[in-house]
Design an enzyme around this catalytic site. Structure first.
Site, mmCIF file in Angstrom:
data_model
loop_
_atom_site.group_PDB
_atom_site.id
_atom_site.type_symbol
_atom_site.label_atom_id
_atom_site.label_comp_id
_atom_site.label_asym_id
_atom_site.label_seq_id
_atom_site.Cartn_x
_atom_site.Cartn_y
_atom_site.Cartn_z
ATOM 1 N N CYS A 100 0.857 -1.183 0.000
ATOM 2 C CA CYS A 100 0.000 0.000 0.000
ATOM 3 C C CYS A 100 0.894 1.234 0.000
ATOM 4 O O CYS A 100 1.689 1.427 0.911
ATOM 5 C CB CYS A 100 -0.896 -0.006 1.244
ATOM 6 N N CYS A 104 -3.393 7.508 -1.966
ATOM 7 C CA CYS A 104 -4.667 7.577 -2.685
ATOM 8 C C CYS A 104 -5.813 8.074 -1.810
ATOM 9 O O CYS A 104 -6.707 8.755 -2.300
ATOM 10 C CB CYS A 104 -4.997 6.212 -3.258
ATOM 11 N N THR A 191 -4.118 5.078 7.187
ATOM 12 C CA THR A 191 -3.073 4.707 6.232
ATOM 13 C C THR A 191 -2.102 5.853 5.992
ATOM 14 O O THR A 191 -2.521 6.955 5.647
ATOM 15 C CB THR A 191 -3.742 4.327 4.888
ATOM 16 N N GLU A 257 -0.534 1.684 9.038
ATOM 17 C CA GLU A 257 -1.779 2.273 9.512
ATOM 18 C C GLU A 257 -1.554 2.683 10.964
ATOM 19 O O GLU A 257 -0.645 2.174 11.614
ATOM 20 C CB GLU A 257 -2.945 1.261 9.473
ATOM 21 N N HIS A 292 -12.660 5.957 -3.754
ATOM 22 C CA HIS A 292 -11.626 5.089 -3.192
ATOM 23 C C HIS A 292 -11.777 3.643 -3.655
ATOM 24 O O HIS A 292 -10.787 2.907 -3.715
ATOM 25 C CB HIS A 292 -11.637 5.169 -1.663
ATOM 26 N N CYS A 298 -4.865 -0.680 -7.055
ATOM 27 C CA CYS A 298 -3.544 -0.938 -6.455
ATOM 28 C C CYS A 298 -3.353 -2.431 -6.236
ATOM 29 O O CYS A 298 -2.268 -2.973 -6.430
ATOM 30 C CB CYS A 298 -3.393 -0.190 -5.139
ATOM 31 N N GLU A 446 -6.931 -5.475 4.154
ATOM 32 C CA GLU A 446 -7.362 -4.159 3.672
ATOM 33 C C GLU A 446 -8.276 -4.303 2.460
ATOM 34 O O GLU A 446 -9.185 -3.500 2.251
ATOM 35 C CB GLU A 446 -6.154 -3.285 3.335
HETATM 36 FE FE1 SF4 Z 1 -3.168 1.864 -0.104
HETATM 37 FE FE2 SF4 Z 1 -4.417 0.963 -2.277
HETATM 38 FE FE3 SF4 Z 1 -5.753 2.424 -0.437
HETATM 39 FE FE4 SF4 Z 1 -3.889 3.522 -2.032
HETATM 40 S S1 SF4 Z 1 -5.869 2.634 -2.647
HETATM 41 S S2 SF4 Z 1 -4.134 3.879 0.134
HETATM 42 S S3 SF4 Z 1 -2.394 1.890 -2.203
HETATM 43 S S4 SF4 Z 1 -4.837 0.394 -0.179
HETATM 44 FE FE FE Z 2 -7.101 1.764 1.917
#
Ligand code: SF4
Ligand code: FE
Length: 482
Positions: A100, A104, A191, A257, A292, A298, A446
């Protein structure tokens, strides 16, 4: 406006006066803490790639406010092609980091408050959009990382914010002053907070009139007085303190996190994006979640790495020609590309909001995230199936390097003769990392709960499913006349 390098970004973090705790102790220098560094590396890469001619097409965009080149992360989407660019960026960064990369949430939060602020202003004559624009200009100019903070700790889930025994279980305004507001509360699962310059808070659920003090959105610097960050544990996290590399699986990159406590934090007037307009809390929630959910492309990039690792492990074990192995790799790929398809689809079908900013198609975004709550688990299961049990039982790197016993490991963990034992050990640890180690926090759990747990998407899918319309279609075909 400048695009900073990863190194400059890290130096800017060093200047922050963050109040971070881990294992019961204050972390004096987060940018040098071995448990935190991999997560910082992942964010730093989002800076370096923006300056790389090969990737700037995915990583940068023209600001609609100034016309200058900015990091796409600090951009409010102006077209469906911006939304598609985001999804492709997400996959690419997942491939490069296998974790991660944290940024984002901030972009999705910015987009949610931007388009909502316009509509609040239209209704109430407020000036929230001016505040959001001023903030956006600032983060673009300074090339900053903004963390989007939505999830409150929520206490008794059966009670609304204002009905909780402890009134701070949802973030709220505790004091209104001439020059701003003072807030109390806590955001969970935050995050990338330690790698962020700003934290943009939003309500976590739709609210009614009685929850007025909870319908609040704002951004403050992460080192504001009153903010305490309590770093979250991850499975296998202390392996990063052992000074080895193989056992980490992914030694370069990671995510993090944290619990973020707001204890009488002051927010100046020009940083307030919503304050008391309860009926718009739900709009921010829905738009943030909507943006989101396809950001979880991702996971497609991380999935690419995991599929590659599974295929490599098959090569190293000498089973790459077995038809069931090929079929499992095909299944993993099909699942992975299905996630990508829905992330792209909701972006291509994006629509313009009254503010001019673009929003993804909500139905397809929710389908995307519903896929994400399931498919990485199956991809991970198949990767473990292909790899074999040695991915969880092989000895440590220190044993492998031991003068006394290392030669036994070298000899007995060998697979195909042409492949060094160390390579086989490395790929096994990578699969372990992604399916049960630090990487699994991002890739597995996640995927389940980030951007809303599965039921949240099912509620949206139910709401947008338009079953009455579909019944009408069926009646037409069956010639039912009522
Ligand atoms: Fe992390 Fe994916 Fe959320 Fe971006 S979209 S913060 S990479 S989990
Ligand atoms: Fe997330």
């Amino acid at each position: 406006m400048t695009l900073r390098t990863g190194k400059e970004y890290i130096e800017s973090l060093r200047k922050l006066n963050l109040n971070v705790y881990m294992f019961g102790e204050k972390v004096e220098c987060p940018v040098e803490h071995p448990i935190i560094v991999p997560s910082m590396n992942a964010v730093a890469l989002t800076y370096d790639l923006a300056l790389d001619p090969l990737y700037e097409g995915l990583m940068t965009v023209k600001s609609h406010l100034t016309g200058e080149k900015v990091n796409l992360y600090n951009h409010v989407f102006q077209s469906t092609s911006d939304l598609v660019q985001k999804v492709k960026r997400q996959r690419m960064l997942g491939q490069k980091t296998a974790c991660c990369f944290q940024r984002c949430v901030g972009q999705d939060a910015l987009n949610a408050v931007y388009s909502t602020a316009y509509e609040v202003d239209q209704k109430y004559g407020t000036h929230y959009l001016d505040n959001v624009k001023e903030f956006l200009l600032y983060v673009q100019k300074e090339d900053l990382v903004t963390d989007g903070a939505m999830t409150d700790t929520k206490g008794d889930r059966g009670l609304s914010p204002s009905k909780q025994k402890d009134p701070d279980l949802y973030l709220r305004v505790v004091e209104r002053r001439e020059d701003g507001i003072v807030v109390n509360g806590c955001k969970a699962h935050q995050t990338g907070i330690v790698n962020s310059h700003e934290v943009l808070c939003m309500p976590t659920i739709a609210m009614s009139e009685e929850d007025k003090d909870y319908a609040v959105s704002f951004s403050v610097p992460t080192d504001s007085p009153g903010i305490t960050i309590i770093y979250g544990r991850q499975s296998c996290d202390t392996r990063k303190l052992e000074g080895t590399e193989i056992d980490l699986g992914n030694s370069e990159f990671g995510g993090h996190e944290a619990l973020v406590v707001f204890d009488h934090v002051f927010v100046p007037n020009n940083r307030i994006f919503l304050d008391g307009e309860t009926e718009f809390a739900g709009m921010i929630v829905e738009r943030f979640a909507g943006h989101h959910r396809p950001s979880y492309a991702c996971k497609v990039g991380v999935g690419d790495v995991l599929i590659g690792a599974a295929a490599l492990s098959a090569d190293y074990n000498g089973v790459q020609k077995a038809s069931h192995i090929k079929d499992k790799l095909i299944e993993m790929t099909h699942l992975n590309e299905t996630i990508f398809s829905s992330a792209l689809a909701c972006s291509y079908e994006g629509v313009k909001t009254p503010s001019g900013a673009y929003l993804i198609d909500l139905m397809l975004a929710n389908v995307c995230k519903q896929n994400v709550t399931r498919f990485p688990y199956e991809i991970g299961r198949l990767a473990q199936d292909i790899a074999g049990g040695i991915m969880v039982s092989q000895p440590s790197e220190k044993d492998f390097r031991s003068k006394e016993i290392g030669h036994y490991i070298e000899k007995y963990l060998k697979g195909v003769d042409s492949v060094p034992t160390e390579s086989r050990m490395r790929v096994m640890r990578l699969i372990e990392n992604l399916t049960l180690g630090t990487g699994a926090v991002g890739y597995i759990t996640e995927s389940m709960h980030g951007a809303g747990s599965p039921q949240a998407q099912r509620i949206m899918i139910g709401r947008l499913g338009n079953f009455e319309h579909k019944k009408g279609l069926a009646k037409n075909i069956a010639k039912i006349k009522e």
